[in-house]
Design a protein around this motif. Structure first.
Motif, PDB file in Angstrom:
ATOM      1  N   ASP A 202     -15.390  18.642  14.692  1.00  0.00           N
ATOM      2  CA  ASP A 202     -15.745  17.667  13.670  1.00  0.00           C
ATOM      3  C   ASP A 202     -16.633  16.585  14.273  1.00  0.00           C
ATOM      4  N   ALA A 203     -17.332  15.857  13.409  1.00  0.00           N
ATOM      5  CA  ALA A 203     -18.391  14.947  13.859  1.00  0.00           C
ATOM      6  C   ALA A 203     -17.906  13.936  14.876  1.00  0.00           C
ATOM      7  N   ASN A 204     -16.651  13.496  14.767  1.00  0.00           N
ATOM      8  CA  ASN A 204     -16.126  12.460  15.660  1.00  0.00           C
ATOM      9  C   ASN A 204     -15.344  13.020  16.839  1.00  0.00           C
ATOM     10  N   LYS A 205     -15.377  14.324  17.034  1.00  0.00           N
ATOM     11  CA  LYS A 205     -14.664  14.995  18.131  1.00  0.00           C
ATOM     12  C   LYS A 205     -13.146  14.779  18.068  1.00  0.00           C
ATOM     13  N   GLU A 206     -12.623  14.698  16.867  1.00  0.00           N
ATOM     14  CA  GLU A 206     -11.172  14.573  16.741  1.00  0.00           C
ATOM     15  C   GLU A 206     -10.491  15.899  17.013  1.00  0.00           C
ATOM     16  N   TYR A 207     -11.106  16.998  16.559  1.00  0.00           N
ATOM     17  CA  TYR A 207     -10.491  18.309  16.711  1.00  0.00           C
ATOM     18  C   TYR A 207     -11.557  19.391  16.782  1.00  0.00           C
ATOM     19  N   ARG A 257     -17.681  17.478   5.450  1.00  0.00           N
ATOM     20  CA  ARG A 257     -17.826  16.169   6.096  1.00  0.00           C
ATOM     21  C   ARG A 257     -16.681  15.227   5.745  1.00  0.00           C
ATOM     22  N   ASP A 258     -16.095  15.370   4.535  1.00  0.00           N
ATOM     23  CA  ASP A 258     -14.974  14.513   4.155  1.00  0.00           C
ATOM     24  C   ASP A 258     -13.651  14.988   4.742  1.00  0.00           C
ATOM     25  N   GLY A 259     -13.661  16.140   5.404  1.00  0.00           N
ATOM     26  CA  GLY A 259     -12.464  16.653   6.052  1.00  0.00           C
ATOM     27  C   GLY A 259     -11.469  17.330   5.133  1.00  0.00           C
ATOM     28  N   ASN A 260     -11.836  17.551   3.878  1.00  0.00           N
ATOM     29  CA  ASN A 260     -10.866  18.049   2.906  1.00  0.00           C
ATOM     30  C   ASN A 260     -10.846  19.559   2.737  1.00  0.00           C
ATOM     31  N   THR A 261     -11.945  20.242   3.047  1.00  0.00           N
ATOM     32  CA  THR A 261     -12.027  21.676   2.759  1.00  0.00           C
ATOM     33  C   THR A 261     -12.438  22.452   4.000  1.00  0.00           C
ATOM     34  N   LEU A 262     -11.680  23.486   4.294  1.00  0.00           N
ATOM     35  CA  LEU A 262     -12.010  24.412   5.373  1.00  0.00           C
ATOM     36  C   LEU A 262     -12.614  25.670   4.775  1.00  0.00           C
ATOM     37  N   TYR A 263     -13.799  26.033   5.245  1.00  0.00           N
ATOM     38  CA  TYR A 263     -14.408  27.320   4.926  1.00  0.00           C
ATOM     39  C   TYR A 263     -14.262  28.210   6.159  1.00  0.00           C
ATOM     40  N   PHE A 264     -13.984  29.460   5.935  1.00  0.00           N
ATOM     41  CA  PHE A 264     -13.939  30.412   7.041  1.00  0.00           C
ATOM     42  C   PHE A 264     -14.251  31.799   6.499  1.00  0.00           C
ATOM     43  N   SER A 265     -14.469  32.733   7.402  1.00  0.00           N
ATOM     44  CA  SER A 265     -14.790  34.104   6.999  1.00  0.00           C
ATOM     45  C   SER A 265     -13.728  35.054   7.529  1.00  0.00           C
ATOM     46  N   ARG A 266     -13.549  36.134   6.826  1.00  0.00           N
ATOM     47  CA  ARG A 266     -12.555  37.133   7.210  1.00  0.00           C
ATOM     48  C   ARG A 266     -13.195  38.510   7.212  1.00  0.00           C
ATOM     49  N   ILE A 267     -12.982  39.264   8.288  1.00  0.00           N
ATOM     50  CA  ILE A 267     -13.359  40.673   8.289  1.00  0.00           C
ATOM     51  C   ILE A 267     -12.208  41.436   7.648  1.00  0.00           C
ATOM     52  N   GLU A 268     -12.467  42.009   6.501  1.00  0.00           N
ATOM     53  CA  GLU A 268     -11.418  42.668   5.731  1.00  0.00           C
ATOM     54  C   GLU A 268     -11.059  44.016   6.361  1.00  0.00           C
ATOM     55  N   LYS A 269      -9.990  44.605   5.856  1.00  0.00           N
ATOM     56  CA  LYS A 269      -9.530  45.881   6.400  1.00  0.00           C
ATOM     57  C   LYS A 269     -10.530  47.001   6.176  1.00  0.00           C
ATOM     58  N   ASP A 270     -11.391  46.867   5.136  1.00  0.00           N
ATOM     59  CA  ASP A 270     -12.416  47.888   4.902  1.00  0.00           C
ATOM     60  C   ASP A 270     -13.683  47.630   5.700  1.00  0.00           C
ATOM     61  N   GLY A 271     -13.676  46.582   6.549  1.00  0.00           N
ATOM     62  CA  GLY A 271     -14.844  46.259   7.367  1.00  0.00           C
ATOM     63  C   GLY A 271     -15.784  45.255   6.746  1.00  0.00           C
ATOM     64  N   GLY A 272     -15.576  44.934   5.467  1.00  0.00           N
ATOM     65  CA  GLY A 272     -16.421  43.947   4.808  1.00  0.00           C
ATOM     66  C   GLY A 272     -16.121  42.539   5.278  1.00  0.00           C
ATOM     67  N   ARG A 273     -17.024  41.616   4.962  1.00  0.00           N
ATOM     68  CA  ARG A 273     -16.854  40.216   5.345  1.00  0.00           C
ATOM     69  C   ARG A 273     -16.932  39.342   4.102  1.00  0.00           C
ATOM     70  N   ASN A 274     -15.998  38.410   3.978  1.00  0.00           N
ATOM     71  CA  ASN A 274     -15.957  37.513   2.837  1.00  0.00           C
ATOM     72  C   ASN A 274     -15.733  36.078   3.278  1.00  0.00           C
ATOM     73  N   ILE A 275     -16.214  35.138   2.453  1.00  0.00           N
ATOM     74  CA  ILE A 275     -16.071  33.712   2.720  1.00  0.00           C
ATOM     75  C   ILE A 275     -14.928  33.156   1.879  1.00  0.00           C
ATOM     76  N   TYR A 276     -14.045  32.401   2.532  1.00  0.00           N
ATOM     77  CA  TYR A 276     -12.900  31.787   1.866  1.00  0.00           C
ATOM     78  C   TYR A 276     -12.950  30.274   2.045  1.00  0.00           C
ATOM     79  N   GLN A 277     -12.227  29.583   1.165  1.00  0.00           N
ATOM     80  CA  GLN A 277     -12.055  28.149   1.319  1.00  0.00           C
ATOM     81  C   GLN A 277     -10.613  27.778   1.006  1.00  0.00           C
TER      82      GLN A 277
END
Length: 289
Positions: A202-207, A257-277
């Protein structure tokens, strides 16, 4: 009123308000943004512009796309101006949104591709992205470097493959003058003998949130972990838990930037990739406690 819930791998006592804030990850705009070929997200500081990656195929590689939030809905994604010829991936905006770093397999002259990936950047000029430029050789080696993340003080965190491309580690370079200092590998418990990468700081190096493969107690082939920066050191990484990490692979994290939402991606069992929040503030505080 309080109730018992199973949260992040343990039984905890929480209020109804905290329980209601805890949600499961949701796909980001299925059919519009997420189509089983997308990953790696970064958002502008105001949260109204999103950049992400779409995998075309194993031959043509990947593209960086842009979408705008209009009336609380994402617009039809379009390619950014500098993508489409080479395989470009893992875009990351600086905290002020004025520079985008990304990794690409284009060569230094941009007249052909190469086997490994380097870190490049482009600056926002009058609302348009300028000509991309490659970071210097002490950052980019003959091995792959990628997922560059810049903090408010100009420091950069990124991953680098090791000499035989059998694993990767997280590296760090401080800002000096108009450029970067010679990078060094993070010490402590961040890096292991496994694959450690995709460092979002994060921008302030908190984590720092990063992905790691097959650490003891993990859920899948790779999980997301968090480490808090305290007293000048990165603390022991903690698994983000079974709400986020499944028996698949979770990677490329980004927190708004507000620290409220995490976006990440997952490689699914079928090999596909999806974006989650997912709502992130309660998860972070629950782990920090």
């Amino acid at each position: 009123m309080y109730k018992l819930i199973f949260c992040l791998g343990s039984i905890v006592l929480v209020s109804n308000a905290k329980c209601n804030a805890q949600k499961t990850p949701q796909l980001v705009s299925p059919g519009l943004i997420t189509n089983n070929n997308e990953y790696s997200t970064t958002l502008s500081p105001d949260g109204k512009t999103m950049y992400f990656v779409r995998q075309i195929n194993d031959v043509d590689g990947s593209l960086i796309l842009k979408t705008e939030k209009v009336n609380d809905k994402w617009s039809t994604p379009e390619k950014v101006s500098f993508t489409g010829v080479f395989s470009d991936t893992d875009p990351m905006l600086t905290p002020d949104g004025k520079t985008m770093y990304f990794m690409t397999n284009r060569n230094a002259h941009q007249d052909g591709s190469k086997d490994d990936y380097d870190i490049w950047a482009t600056n926002l000029i009058e609302g348009q992205w300028g000509k991309p430029y490659r970071l210097p050789d002490f950052i980019n080696t003959s091995f792959t470097e990628g997922f560059p993340c810049i903090t408010s003080d100009g420091s950069m965190f990124f991953f680098r493959f090791n000499s035989n491309n059998s694993d990767q580690d997280i590296w760090y370079s401080e800002k000096i003058g108009g450029g970067f200092d010679t990078p060094h590998k993070l010490r402590g418990e961040i890096n292991t003998e496994k694959w450690d990468g995709h460092p979002f700081v994060d921008a302030n190096k908190e984590y720092m949130i990063f992905y790691s493969s097959k650490r003891e107690g993990g859920y899948g082939s790779c999980d997301l972990y968090i480490s808090f920066y305290e007293d000048g050191n990165w603390g022991k990484p903690k698994n983000l838990g079974g709400v986020i990490n499944k028996d698949t692979c979770e990677m490329v994290p980004f927190v708004t930037r507000d620290g409220n939402t995490l976006y990440f991606s997952r490689i699914e069992k079928d090999g596909g990739r999806n974006i989650y929040q997912i709502d992130f503030s309660q998860i972070k505080e629950g782990i920090k406690e």
